[in-house]
Design an enzyme around this catalytic site. Structure first.
Site, PDB file in Angstrom:
ATOM      1  N   LEU A  39      23.715  -1.400 -12.701  1.00  0.00           N
ATOM      2  CA  LEU A  39      23.558  -1.983 -14.040  1.00  0.00           C
ATOM      3  C   LEU A  39      23.261  -3.459 -13.858  1.00  0.00           C
ATOM      4  O   LEU A  39      23.958  -4.137 -13.098  1.00  0.00           O
ATOM      5  CB  LEU A  39      24.859  -1.837 -14.843  1.00  0.00           C
ATOM      6  CG  LEU A  39      24.971  -0.760 -15.908  1.00  0.00           C
ATOM      7  CD1 LEU A  39      26.266  -0.933 -16.685  1.00  0.00           C
ATOM      8  CD2 LEU A  39      23.796  -0.779 -16.861  1.00  0.00           C
ATOM      9  N   ASP A  40      22.248  -3.985 -14.542  1.00  0.00           N
ATOM     10  CA  ASP A  40      21.909  -5.405 -14.433  1.00  0.00           C
ATOM     11  C   ASP A  40      23.110  -6.269 -14.811  1.00  0.00           C
ATOM     12  O   ASP A  40      23.915  -5.881 -15.663  1.00  0.00           O
ATOM     13  CB  ASP A  40      20.735  -5.744 -15.355  1.00  0.00           C
ATOM     14  CG  ASP A  40      19.420  -5.156 -14.856  1.00  0.00           C
ATOM     15  OD1 ASP A  40      19.354  -4.770 -13.680  1.00  0.00           O
ATOM     16  OD2 ASP A  40      18.465  -5.085 -15.655  1.00  0.00           O
ATOM     17  N   PRO A  41      23.236  -7.465 -14.213  1.00  0.00           N
ATOM     18  CA  PRO A  41      24.377  -8.342 -14.510  1.00  0.00           C
ATOM     19  C   PRO A  41      24.572  -8.626 -16.000  1.00  0.00           C
ATOM     20  O   PRO A  41      25.708  -8.692 -16.470  1.00  0.00           O
ATOM     21  CB  PRO A  41      24.030  -9.628 -13.745  1.00  0.00           C
ATOM     22  CG  PRO A  41      23.166  -9.172 -12.626  1.00  0.00           C
ATOM     23  CD  PRO A  41      22.371  -8.020 -13.157  1.00  0.00           C
ATOM     24  N   VAL A  43      24.032  -6.752 -18.471  1.00  0.00           N
ATOM     25  CA  VAL A  43      24.283  -5.546 -19.266  1.00  0.00           C
ATOM     26  C   VAL A  43      25.764  -5.174 -19.227  1.00  0.00           C
ATOM     27  O   VAL A  43      26.393  -5.159 -18.172  1.00  0.00           O
ATOM     28  CB  VAL A  43      23.435  -4.365 -18.753  1.00  0.00           C
ATOM     29  CG1 VAL A  43      23.699  -3.108 -19.577  1.00  0.00           C
ATOM     30  CG2 VAL A  43      21.950  -4.728 -18.794  1.00  0.00           C
TER      31      VAL A  43
END
Length: 304
Positions: A39-41, A43
């Protein structure tokens, strides 16, 4: 304290998935921690984490379909396709969109679509991750991929301010879908540059945000000596694999890793439970012995 199971973590913004794993290893005092999809930072949302012997099933969790609640901002694009990047292109919105037209545009994305991964992503090209090229100012050709959008709906009014507009949406999609890129493509379909200005992962396979725990909640339970109460059984993560229950005689063979006739089971891959409902193993079609199945993962308690 031997902790084994699936921790449905509510990943906070500002932490990478790797950061979360490192923190959990410290908190739980075990190296056996593995996440099941980055998961992107920026998000927030569902990040199922495998603890202890549950790391054996992590590979089966990476194919989960996902669901997100996001926000698209139409009027300018960014280098990263989300709000963290620098502005690339702007185009002032002169008059409001007809909401029905926006909804029609969203509907065109439902089904199989082609995506080109963003430069700021972990996809590897020629042995390097795309974000490494991007940070060096190099743009490389990226392989197109096919993903599936199961549903995509606007869930808020379209809000206008200072020449841009934004609205929230719900999307359900296959693994490997870049929602950032989807937001950019929605803007293109409307005739404007756009980017994803917010994203929350609300579901990953069988795990939903409502049942996830924060680090604060985990730390409180650990202080009370109840950390294991947050863990879900291993079988929760593999409910989508066909299930077979066996008698005591076959259970004994399975506990010894026996190769068995496939005609007994009728599935190319399946989970095996004993008569008491305890998970024993995951079996799969034998790669070289036609008509037979072999253990892929041994999961019985005494095998751990």
């Amino acid at each position: 304290m031997d902790m084994t199971g699936i921790l449905p973590l509510a990943k906070p913004r500002g932490m990478t998935s790797h950061d979360c794993v490192a923190k959990l290893r410290r908190l739980l005092k075990t190296k056996k921690v593995g996440h099941t999809g980055t998961l992107d930072p920026d998000v927030y949302g569902v990040l199922p984490v495998c603890i202890g012997h549950a790391t054996k099933v992590a590979q089966y969790m990476s194919d989960y379909p996902k669901a997100y609640e996001g926000e698209v901002t139409v009027g300018f694009s960014t280098t990263t396709e989300d709000r963290s990047g620098d502005t690339v292109e702007t185009k002032t919105i002169q008059q409001p969109f007809v909401e029905a037209v926006v909804d029609q545009v969203l509907a065109t994305f439902v089904g199989e679509i082609k995506q080109i991964p963003p430069m700021y992503s972990a996809v590897k090209v020629r042995g390097k991750r795309l974000y490494e090229y991007a940070r060096a100012g190099i743009t490389v050709e990226r392989p197109e991929r096919t993903v599936t959008i199961f549903s995509l709906e606007r869930m808020s009014d379209i809000v206008y301010e200072e020449g841009v507009c934004r609205f929230r949406f719900n999307v359900s999609c296959s693994k490997g879908t870049y929602v950032r890129t989807l937001a950019v493509d929605i803007g293109k379909a409307l005739g404007y540059p756009a980017h994803m200005s917010d994203l929350v992962r609300t579901k990953s396979g069988p795990f939903s945000l409502e049942e996830c725990f924060t680090f604060t909640e985990l730390e409180e339970r650990l202080e009370q000596g109840e950390g294991s109460s947050l863990l879900l059984p291993i079988e929760t993560a593999i409910l989508d694999i066909p299930r077979v229950q066996v008698n005591k005689e076959i259970e004994e063979k399975i506990r010894h890793g026996a190769v068995l006739p496939q005609k007994w089971f009728n599935h190319p891959r399946f989970t095996v439970y004993n008569e008491e409902g305890a998970l024993l193993a995951i079996y799969k079609a034998h790669p070289s012995k036609d008509g037979f199945v072999k253990p892929e993962k041994m999961l019985a308690n005494d095998q751990q």
